[in-house]
Design an enzyme around this catalytic site. Sequence first.
Site, PDB file in Angstrom:
ATOM      1  CG  HIS A   1     -22.187  24.254  22.217  1.00  0.00           C
ATOM      2  ND1 HIS A   1     -21.723  23.024  22.563  1.00  0.00           N
ATOM      3  CD2 HIS A   1     -22.889  24.076  21.074  1.00  0.00           C
ATOM      4  CE1 HIS A   1     -22.135  22.135  21.662  1.00  0.00           C
ATOM      5  NE2 HIS A   1     -22.823  22.755  20.762  1.00  0.00           N
TER       6      HIS A   1
ATOM      7  CG  HIS B   1     -28.688  26.021  16.654  1.00  0.00           C
ATOM      8  ND1 HIS B   1     -28.192  26.898  17.582  1.00  0.00           N
ATOM      9  CD2 HIS B   1     -27.672  25.176  16.352  1.00  0.00           C
ATOM     10  CE1 HIS B   1     -26.938  26.596  17.839  1.00  0.00           C
ATOM     11  NE2 HIS B   1     -26.583  25.562  17.100  1.00  0.00           N
TER      12      HIS B   1
END
Lengths: 236, 735, 83
Positions: B89, B45
Amino acid sequence: MKFGVVVFPGSNCDHDCYYALSQVVGVETTLLWHQERDLKNCDAVVLPGGFSYGDYLRTGAIARFSPIMDSIRQFAQAGGLVLGICNGFQILLESGLLPGALLPNRSGHFICRFVYLRVENNRTPFTSLFQLGEVLKIPIAHNQGNFFASSTDIRSFLDNRQVVFRYCDSRGEVTEVSNPNGSLESIAGLTNCEGNVMGMMPHPERSAEEILGSTDGKKVFQSIVKWWEEKEIARK
Amino acid sequence: MPENNRKIALELGLQEEEYQKILTILGRTPTPTEIAMFSVEWSEHCGYPHSRKWFELFPREGNFAALVGEDAGGIVYQGTAIVFKMESHNHPSQVEPRQGAATGIGGIIRDILGSGARPIACLDSLHFGSLDDRRSRYLLKGVVDGIAFYGNCVGVPTVAGELCFHPSFQGNCLVNVMCLGVAPREALAPARAQGEGNLILYVGNKTGRDGIGGCSVLASQEFGEGEEKRPSVQIGDPFTEKCLIEATLEALESGYVLGIKDMGAAGLTCSSSEMAASGECGVEIDLNRVPVREENMEAWEIMMSESQERMLLCVDKEHEQQVIDIFHKWGLEAATIGRVITQDKVVIKQRGEVVAQIPAQALTQPPVYDPPQIKPAYLDEVNDARWRKIFPPSDWGEVLTKMVSSPNLSSRRWVYEQYDHMVQTNTVVLPGSGTVILRIKDEKWGIGVTSDCNPVYCYLDPYRGTQIAVAEAARNLASVGARPAGITDCLNFGNPQKPDRYWQFVQAIKGLAEAARFFGLPVVSGNVSFYNESPQGAVHPTPTIGMVGIIEDVNRAISSSFTQEGSWVILLGDTKEELGGSEYLQLMFGLEVGPPPEVNLETERKLQNLLLDLVSRGLLLSSLDLSEGGLALALVEGCVTGEQAMGVKVELESLGSMREDALLFGESCGRALVSVSPACLAQVQSICEKYEIPARVLGKTGGDKLVVEKSSRVLISTKVDKIARLWTDALSSLL
Amino acid sequence: MNFIGKVVVLLKEGVFDPQGVTIKNALHNLSFSQVSRVRTGKYFEVEFEADSESEAENQLKSMCQELLSNPVIEEYSFQVETE
């Protein structure tokens, strides 16, 4: 004439109101910080939309304790012009400057769209430029705009002509379908008994320019200016 | 002790070779806090170890001045920086849709705020499993509610996006959020620490044990059957975020803030180390000064916490108090937690002891991997054009009814009306009537913004599918008069360690890079989200393209709605017999077969330039690019999206002979549907000729019916108010 | 038998409660400085039928787990009373 736009933490239409007043209507405008008590000699005060204190607890419930609200209460009691838009309307209700309450929308969620309003009273400082029965196109954007009051209160609002705007369709008919949030009597805007304090759920600052799809909101602000100027001339 | 630390490292997701590399960097065994910091900073990430190598393919310059590889990604037009970025997300939203989506919005807004720009709009690209599924409906409602809850409160309008349903997202929804902001070019703030002795200021919410390991653990693993890996979910606080926006912009204006970075994924670790690394200096931080919400937080917890609504500032040491006062005025925490040092290291102290000491450069340079790729076996099977053997239905009116009320093609009104899309009073073309246009107050020009991706095309052919996404986004902007200017992306794929998934990813990257370069569009920012898998398999490859364009005269902006009775309706571009990957095949026959439509970048560019020319001359009354649902759905949108529904009557003979379903519902690229007043028709036709784009006059607007004929035979004839009702209400009635 | 279930749902310990924090600050501003913490939550009264008190408790527990609370972030407590 000078306008003041109050900035509460969480207000988010403060800049929009400031722009519409100062740039579009072209009237002197200043921002008023919620922790101050000085209204800086403003002749009219706007409580803008947004989510003061995040709408946590209840909409408007915490903002009403801001120091500036003491000054606004005194200002209103002395006949000063106060316009509450959306969250500003909610704050006026929580502060007791206007009667009634706003419940969550009938649909259960936030609604942002253009709606039509019918002018029910054009003898207020906020509507003096409109015709009685004129149909306005102004957007709403809220979670809790479902106006509620006891049936006796509602009756007296109607009798006193405190109801200024009602939701209607494009032809001016007030119907169940044209009521976006479930408000009693399709009430979209209301004044106090004296007529110097008005709350409305729709956003006039969002419909003040042709490029935004309507200029009807601009006339709400211009009405205030006209009314004030006429009063000044009379006073002199 | 060393063996135990190695175990911790592996549990936190670091690979054995990464642990060995850490030993080399430090020349000793790392402390638990250091392991935690490496694990988040080197996670997929934050550090993009599996994708970073490919970013080099992306163009960094284009038609407009670009800001790339600096601290903020964006473009510059007439001295104004337009900064934009998209982010995923997905996994947090799959676990807790409302808060997951809300904190997604919060995070991307802070990302833009961190560049010094005022956030002016958000977009969301949402993908869920089939609407028939209860869980999908729950996720959709929760996600939309979360975006509304956060975005509305924070006062940034949510103006556009996508909503797509497909079974491949059943166990792993996609929630991609984009934000754009504007600032005078010279007012942008760097994301770096600078000047020895200057102070590191922590502002915003207190730090709690929120989402610890969220980014590395959540975003870097697949969902298991029981979805048991539930770290504590972050809760969004949009009220604090709103105050943080105002306070931060006020602080930046003071001139005493030398650098700033949001604390997003990997929180304090990422912000402190990256500010140090890009400032080519170091920072020393005392964790005892960090405002915490809970007692006895360990150093590694504070360093990994993903508590929301926090920013890290580098402040001129002479003016510490002035900056702190601004944040206090807005009711926010502000604490000096450290200072800038000259050495290349991040030093973390707690209770008077050094708990971590890592070279900033090494920490922010994660390893780069290039795992094996294998072309998936399914591709040949699904691209056999077997749709040609299908016998078409007889009643096209019925098909149209079914199409307009389908989950993927119906109006998105149920969604966008829950978002405040007007706050800030810049939205001049509203959602629901074409591509959204934002004005810039006191300027003549404005911004068009859109996002696009068709996961089915990308599944059938990731390279071509991604090129189509770029071409369509650009066509989308051009159709309303906005010249495409820059791209951000959010690349959603499965597990990169599986060679077939990785192949899809690399193909998409290549397609994106080539199309972007061809159109002169820099890729200014982006995000990669891997491991989008559930026990049912990977999601369809979804490289979401966010695109921003410039319209020179915002007063010229037009919508997709027919506005004048008796205007000519013209189809620009060629219609081919293409049905592969279409909504029509999926909806009517449950078929997901290719190949997806061909895309010719040269033709696309000509069409873009034609549309821009026509809009800037004010020759069009409405304009809409064709996409899912083809010509039929474009006609429907023209009829029903205006203030009053308006009919149209068209004759399709001039499009050539082919299957009627391909004529009506085929999704050939490079097309747009425009309407033109009779007085302008000849001029429009001659301009089209100049651009070498075929312009076929199909018919005229007017009446209360949508009528489609072919060689004088009626294919469709239906009342527009009926179609309008079906189209508008479908989504809410399916919920 | 008719029962009334009285359910309180709160955010779990450790999960951030922005409403609670904002309300606590507002109370401090109104000089209730003795307030150290505010937790916000939801209260439900559910009227329903069940054969016995223990069955009523089981039913209510399922309602809490499946709908009234979000087990990812919230905890619940309840009482069952007969009408």
